[in-house]
Design an enzyme around this catalytic site. Structure first.
Site, short mmCIF file in Angstrom:
data_model
loop_
_atom_site.label_atom_id
_atom_site.label_comp_id
_atom_site.label_asym_id
_atom_site.label_seq_id
_atom_site.Cartn_x
_atom_site.Cartn_y
_atom_site.Cartn_z
CG ASP A 183 -43.47 -97.71 -71.40
OD1 ASP A 183 -42.35 -97.99 -71.87
OD2 ASP A 183 -44.43 -98.49 -71.42
N GLY A 184 -41.57 -93.58 -69.47
CA GLY A 184 -41.68 -92.22 -68.96
C GLY A 184 -42.27 -92.10 -67.57
CD GLU B 135 -53.13 -94.32 -66.26
OE1 GLU B 135 -54.34 -94.66 -66.32
OE2 GLU B 135 -52.76 -93.21 -65.85
CG ASP C 82 -44.92 -92.21 -75.09
OD1 ASP C 82 -45.51 -92.69 -76.07
OD2 ASP C 82 -43.99 -91.39 -75.18
N PRO D 225 -56.69 -84.94 -70.46
CG PRO D 225 -58.22 -83.99 -68.97
CD PRO D 225 -57.69 -85.32 -69.43
#
Length: 514
Positions: free
Chosen positions: A483-484, A214, A209, A151
């Site tokens: 991945d950021g 995860e 991303d 969220p």
């Protein structure tokens, strides 16, 4: 084609033809025709004899159902069909937009006979829709989704967007879903690592991303990782960057869009797509930390922007534009060594030929045997050893290094236009040395929006497709991201594992744009 004229007046391959009226409406009688690819609606009104037919493309259909009216005195049988065709204003990119039509038949004075007719249409129409999807999806109906939603991703509106843009389509598509709203970092990782995954057919991540990162790493931490990583994954954009979502949108034949348009496209892909191979990069650091990437590793300019623009998160994707110009005013360089094994080289093919062959038995290994195995990086040697002599080695001052396995680095960064699918088996390696000018960097990132940057002559920017690489920073300075997600800046190496995972997408030859 959708809600547009142009179909022949009398199609050659009519499978069903009956008279209906559209509701709500003025009671005008319609001729409804079903062909192998279209549902065609033709007015039979004498007041408009020249009215062209309206056609809906069956590959755009997400649901159809037959039912009776609520009034017991209503003898009509009803058919509702919902489509998401590609539409757009003149000059704008097309995107999926919802069109639903309800038809009523009163061919008989018998209520049950009218319902039976409507049901026969719904059953035949949906049979054709499934045939046009090609290979059957590997699960029974209704499909079961585990939706993991962050969220706090992007502008913090992911939950509202899911409720307003995704849930209605899933409901129409008769999909079952379990929604888990994450409350802390790594919760999604723990869920997919520890839970019985047989309860779901697809794991869906709605966020940026980071949540998918995860999920992938949680699956790879399981004892049965070799089986778990084949669980189909799907992405719904709910963050700022949305690189994987934009890549899947591209592979599925859609034009580049952002925001709720991208979200609707990806929800359509979730409902209509098939599991396709997804490349996974395995990465190892000098501390022997192992991680897995579905997207990218970055060091320098790109990762600096990604992380340092976090303070502008409330701005959505615009944060990256602001971050780019802020970083250009104080450009950093980083000393280090970049080594790589170029794709398609004779040395790569020789290395692959000497690698252990995978089992062709067709049988899944047992949980015990998989627990004792680890994913083998056959192209790599330990980080404390020199790279093989056939690798290319570059020692320099770098402004940026990017190893990318998908087409997009962000919703408006079409970084690797040569990538046509999620499982091609290559890493697109980009690097720029300190001799690149600020003007060239501006030119690079402006052209990247449309994927035309490689058409320009940008001095001191190099692109090469590789299958393995190593980065050795001279100092532990600068920001590295996978991945950021930020990782310690230290020596790291990786290789691609072609098609190790699965992701929901639409192969372009199995759908037809409207």
């Amino acid at each position: 084609m959708a809600d547009a004229p142009g179909s022949p007046s009398v199609p050659a391959d009519i499978l069903l033809c009956d008279t209906f009226s559209q509701v709500p409406g003025n009671g005008t009688v319609l001729s409804l025709l079903l062909t192998r690819r279209e549902l065609i609606m033709q007015s039979l009104s004498l007041a408009s004899p020249e009215c062209p037919p309206t056609a809906f493309s069956l590959p755009d259909c997400v649901s159809c159902r037959a039912f009776m009216g609520k009034d017991p005195k209503d003898i009509g049988g009803y058919l509702t069909v919902t489509f998401y065709p590609l539409r757009g204003m003149l000059g704008a990119a097309t995107c999926r937009q919802r069109i639903s039509r309800t038809f009523r038949t009163e061919a008989s004075r018998d209520r049950e006979q009218n319902l039976k007719l409507a049901k026969s249409w719904a059953q035949r129409l949906w049979q054709l829709v499934e045939e046009l999807q090609g290979q059957p999806r590997p699960w029974s109906s209704p499909v079961r989704f585990l939706v993991l939603l962050n969220p706090c991703g992007g502008t913090g509106k992911a939950l509202t967007l899911f409720e307003t843009h995704v849930m209605p389509m899933l409901t129409e598509a008769n999909a079952n879903f379990t929604l888990l709203v994450t409350e802390r970092p790594n919760q999604a990782r723990e869920v997919v690592r520890d839970q019985d995954l047989s309860k779901w057919d697809v794991i869906v991540a709605m966020s940026g991303d980071g949540l998918m990162y995860e999920v992938v790493n949680g699956l790879m931490e399981r004892q049965d990782w070799a089986k778990a990583i084949k669980k189909p994954l799907s992405i719904l954009p709910g963050g700022s960057g949305n690189a994987l979502a934009s890549s899947i949108n591209h592979y599925s034949g859609h034009q580049q869009v952002t925001g709720t348009k991208l979200l609707t496209n990806c929800a359509f892909i979730l409902c209509k797509g098939q599991p396709l191979p997804l490349d996974i990069m395995s990465l190892t650091t000098s501390s022997q930390q192992k991680m897995f990437s579905f997207l990218s590793l970055a060091w320098g300019f790109i990762s600096d922007i990604d992380v340092e623009s976090e303070k502008y998160r409330f701005m959505g994707y615009a944060r990256f534009t602001i971050g780019t110009f802020v970083r250009l005013t104080a450009l950093r360089t980083y000393s280090g060594q970049l080594s790589y094994l170029q794709a398609g080289s004779s040395s790569e093919m020789e290395t692959n030929a000497n690698a252990p062959a995978p089992s062709n038995s067709g049988q899944s290994p047992s949980t015990d045997s998989m627990a004792s195995q680890a994913l083998e990086d056959s192209l790599l040697v330990p980080l404390d050893q020199p790279v093989p002599s056939h690798w290319q080695v570059v020692e320099d001052q770098f402004v940026l290094i990017l190893a990318l396995s998908q087409s997009h680095l962000g919703a408006e960064h079409f970084t690797a236009p040569m990538v046509k699918g999620p499982g091609e088996g290559y890493i697109q390696l980009f690097y720029a040395t300190s001799r690149i000018s600020r003007k060239s960097l501006v030119k690079l990132f402006m052209a990247m929006e449309k994927g035309t940057h490689l058409d320009h002559d940008i001095p001191h920017l190099t692109h090469v497709p590789v299958v393995a690489f190593r980065i050795k920073p001279e100092e532990s300075t600068g920001i590295m991201t996978v991945d950021g997600e930020v990782i310690p800046c230290s020596p790291i190496q990786g290789q691609i594992h072609k098609g190790l995972g699965r992701v929901i997408s639409i192969a372009q030859d199995t759908t037809r744009q409207s």
